[in-house]
Scaffold this motif. Structure first.
Motif, PDB file in Angstrom:
ATOM      1  N   PHE A   1     -17.120  22.451  26.902  1.00  0.00           N
ATOM      2  CA  PHE A   1     -16.924  23.186  25.659  1.00  0.00           C
ATOM      3  C   PHE A   1     -18.245  23.778  25.181  1.00  0.00           C
ATOM      4  O   PHE A   1     -19.293  23.132  25.266  1.00  0.00           O
ATOM      5  N   SER A   2     -18.165  24.981  24.636  1.00  0.00           N
ATOM      6  CA  SER A   2     -19.347  25.621  24.061  1.00  0.00           C
ATOM      7  C   SER A   2     -19.430  25.289  22.577  1.00  0.00           C
ATOM      8  O   SER A   2     -18.436  24.875  21.956  1.00  0.00           O
ATOM      9  N   ASP A   3     -20.606  25.499  21.994  1.00  0.00           N
ATOM     10  CA  ASP A   3     -20.759  25.322  20.550  1.00  0.00           C
ATOM     11  C   ASP A   3     -19.812  26.252  19.793  1.00  0.00           C
ATOM     12  O   ASP A   3     -19.223  25.861  18.779  1.00  0.00           O
TER      13      ASP A   3
ATOM     14  N   ASP B   1     -16.369  21.613   8.682  1.00  0.00           N
ATOM     15  CA  ASP B   1     -17.620  22.295   8.976  1.00  0.00           C
ATOM     16  C   ASP B   1     -18.352  21.526  10.064  1.00  0.00           C
ATOM     17  O   ASP B   1     -18.539  20.308   9.939  1.00  0.00           O
ATOM     18  N   CYS B   2     -18.757  22.203  11.115  1.00  0.00           N
ATOM     19  CA  CYS B   2     -19.563  21.580  12.162  1.00  0.00           C
ATOM     20  C   CYS B   2     -21.018  21.642  11.715  1.00  0.00           C
ATOM     21  O   CYS B   2     -21.615  22.710  11.674  1.00  0.00           O
ATOM     22  N   ASP B   3     -21.582  20.504  11.370  1.00  0.00           N
ATOM     23  CA  ASP B   3     -22.922  20.483  10.780  1.00  0.00           C
ATOM     24  C   ASP B   3     -23.976  19.920  11.717  1.00  0.00           C
ATOM     25  O   ASP B   3     -25.146  19.829  11.354  1.00  0.00           O
ATOM     26  N   HIS B   4     -23.576  19.503  12.912  1.00  0.00           N
ATOM     27  CA  HIS B   4     -24.545  18.899  13.831  1.00  0.00           C
ATOM     28  C   HIS B   4     -24.069  19.079  15.266  1.00  0.00           C
ATOM     29  O   HIS B   4     -22.908  18.791  15.575  1.00  0.00           O
ATOM     30  N   ALA B   5     -24.960  19.568  16.114  1.00  0.00           N
ATOM     31  CA  ALA B   5     -24.685  19.654  17.552  1.00  0.00           C
ATOM     32  C   ALA B   5     -25.912  19.155  18.289  1.00  0.00           C
ATOM     33  O   ALA B   5     -27.037  19.522  17.954  1.00  0.00           O
ATOM     34  N   GLU B   6     -25.686  18.316  19.282  1.00  0.00           N
ATOM     35  CA  GLU B   6     -26.792  17.703  20.005  1.00  0.00           C
ATOM     36  C   GLU B   6     -26.504  17.748  21.503  1.00  0.00           C
ATOM     37  O   GLU B   6     -25.374  17.512  21.932  1.00  0.00           O
ATOM     38  N   GLU B   7     -27.520  18.034  22.291  1.00  0.00           N
ATOM     39  CA  GLU B   7     -27.365  18.168  23.741  1.00  0.00           C
ATOM     40  C   GLU B   7     -28.161  17.090  24.452  1.00  0.00           C
ATOM     41  O   GLU B   7     -29.333  16.874  24.168  1.00  0.00           O
TER      42      GLU B   7
ATOM     43  N   GLU C   1     -21.002  22.218   4.484  1.00  0.00           N
ATOM     44  CA  GLU C   1     -22.422  22.150   4.809  1.00  0.00           C
ATOM     45  C   GLU C   1     -22.928  23.588   5.004  1.00  0.00           C
ATOM     46  O   GLU C   1     -22.162  24.504   5.250  1.00  0.00           O
ATOM     47  N   THR C   2     -24.212  23.757   4.934  1.00  0.00           N
ATOM     48  CA  THR C   2     -24.756  25.106   4.913  1.00  0.00           C
ATOM     49  C   THR C   2     -24.974  25.695   6.299  1.00  0.00           C
ATOM     50  O   THR C   2     -24.930  26.905   6.462  1.00  0.00           O
ATOM     51  N   HIS C   3     -25.181  24.846   7.312  1.00  0.00           N
ATOM     52  CA  HIS C   3     -25.492  25.436   8.603  1.00  0.00           C
ATOM     53  C   HIS C   3     -25.269  24.423   9.717  1.00  0.00           C
ATOM     54  O   HIS C   3     -25.102  23.243   9.481  1.00  0.00           O
ATOM     55  N   LEU C   4     -25.246  24.929  10.919  1.00  0.00           N
ATOM     56  CA  LEU C   4     -25.143  24.094  12.116  1.00  0.00           C
ATOM     57  C   LEU C   4     -26.538  23.750  12.583  1.00  0.00           C
ATOM     58  O   LEU C   4     -27.345  24.639  12.841  1.00  0.00           O
ATOM     59  N   LYS C   5     -26.833  22.472  12.654  1.00  0.00           N
ATOM     60  CA  LYS C   5     -28.143  22.014  13.092  1.00  0.00           C
ATOM     61  C   LYS C   5     -28.061  21.609  14.563  1.00  0.00           C
ATOM     62  O   LYS C   5     -27.316  20.700  14.907  1.00  0.00           O
ATOM     63  N   ALA C   6     -28.817  22.269  15.397  1.00  0.00           N
ATOM     64  CA  ALA C   6     -28.819  21.937  16.834  1.00  0.00           C
ATOM     65  C   ALA C   6     -30.057  21.130  17.149  1.00  0.00           C
ATOM     66  O   ALA C   6     -31.152  21.448  16.729  1.00  0.00           O
ATOM     67  N   VAL C   7     -29.858  20.053  17.899  1.00  0.00           N
ATOM     68  CA  VAL C   7     -30.954  19.173  18.277  1.00  0.00           C
ATOM     69  C   VAL C   7     -30.928  19.026  19.790  1.00  0.00           C
ATOM     70  O   VAL C   7     -29.895  18.709  20.358  1.00  0.00           O
ATOM     71  N   ALA C   8     -32.050  19.267  20.431  1.00  0.00           N
ATOM     72  CA  ALA C   8     -32.150  19.067  21.884  1.00  0.00           C
ATOM     73  C   ALA C   8     -32.772  17.708  22.140  1.00  0.00           C
ATOM     74  O   ALA C   8     -33.770  17.347  21.526  1.00  0.00           O
ATOM     75  N   ALA C   9     -32.175  16.951  23.033  1.00  0.00           N
ATOM     76  CA  ALA C   9     -32.713  15.623  23.330  1.00  0.00           C
ATOM     77  C   ALA C   9     -32.781  15.436  24.845  1.00  0.00           C
ATOM     78  O   ALA C   9     -32.093  16.092  25.585  1.00  0.00           O
TER      79      ALA C   9
END
Length: 201
Positions: free
Chosen positions: A154-156, A169-175, A193-201
C-alpha cells in the motif's frame, strides 16, 4: 482459510521473514505512546501477539480472527501470560463482532493485504485511533499464490484516502526498511490533525 489453517503454527516465523519483529513492535509502541491504549481491538489477531504486547497497558483487549486454528493457538499463548483482561472472538473481519464505538485503539498488524478493508470506523470511539502495519508497494507476485496475498502493498496515498473515506485523519506514517519487504505503519484518528508526519526509520 485453508492457507491460514495450514500455516497457523508457523505464523510468527513467516512474519519474521519480512523485517525484524522487534523493530516493528518498537515502532508500534512508539506510535501508540501518546495516549492510553484503552479498549483494544486486534483485527486479525492470528496468534495473539498484539494482545500479548499491548494487553498489559489496555483497559481490555479483544482479538478477532476467522480462523479457529489461529484462535486456538492465541488462546494457548495468552493463557500463559500475565497480560490484562482479554477475550478472543471468531468472526468475519468485514462485520466485526464489536459494538459501535467499542474500541479506543484498533490494530491491524500484517492483515490488510489479505482481506477487503474491514469496517473499523464503526467500532472506533469518538477519540479512537487506528494503527495499520503492512507492506509498502512491492512487485513480489509470487506472494499472491504462495502467501495468499490479495494486495501487493500500500502507498501513503492509498492509505490516506481510505482513512479519509472512513472519517479518519492519517497523522503518522513510518517506514521500516529491511528484510524481504519494506514495512509501513499508518496511524489514523477521528480527531482532526493538521498534517501527515512521515518518519523514516
Amino acid at each position: 482459510e485453508r492457507y491460514f489453517a495450514i500455516h497457523a503454527a508457523q505464523w510468527d516465523a513467516i512474519r519474521s521473514l519480512h523485517v525484524a519483529e522487534s523493530q516493528v513492535e518498537a515502532a508500534m509502541a512508539g506510535a501508540l505512546s501518546e495516549r492510553p491504549v484503552g479498549r483494544l481491538v486486534d483485527v486479525g489477531t492470528g496468534t495473539g501477539r498484539m494482545i500479548e504486547i499491548f494487553g498489559h497497558s489496555a483497559q481490555s483487549a479483544i482479538g478477532i480472527d476467522r480462523s479457529p486454528e489461529m484462535l486456538r493457538l492465541a488462546r494457548t499463548k495468552l493463557a500463559n501470560t500475565d497480560t490484562g483482561p482479554w477475550e478472543l472472538r471468531q468472526g468475519d473481519l468485514a462485520t466485526l463482532p464489536v459494538v459501535d464505538g467499542g474500541a479506543d485503539t484498533v490494530i491491524l498488524h500484517q492483515v490488510l493485504h489479505f482481506i477487503p478493508a474491514p469496517e473499523v470506523a464503526r467500532i472506533l470511539s469518538p477519540t479512537g485511533r487506528l494503527l495499520i502495519v503492512d507492506f509498502a508497494p512491492h512487485q513480489r507476485e509470487e506472494l499472491r499464490n504462495q502467501g495468499a496475498h490479495a494486495r501487493l502493498g500500500f502507498s501513503d496515498e492509498q492509505m490516506v484516502g481510505w482513512f479519509a473515506a472512513a472519517g479518519l485523519d492519517c497523522d503518522h506514517a513510518e517506514e521500516l526498511e529491511g528484510g524481504t519487504l519494506t514495512v509501513k505503519l499508518w496511524r489514523g484518528k477521528r480527531r482532526a490533525e493538521t498534517h501527515l508526519k512521515a518518519v523514516a526509520a
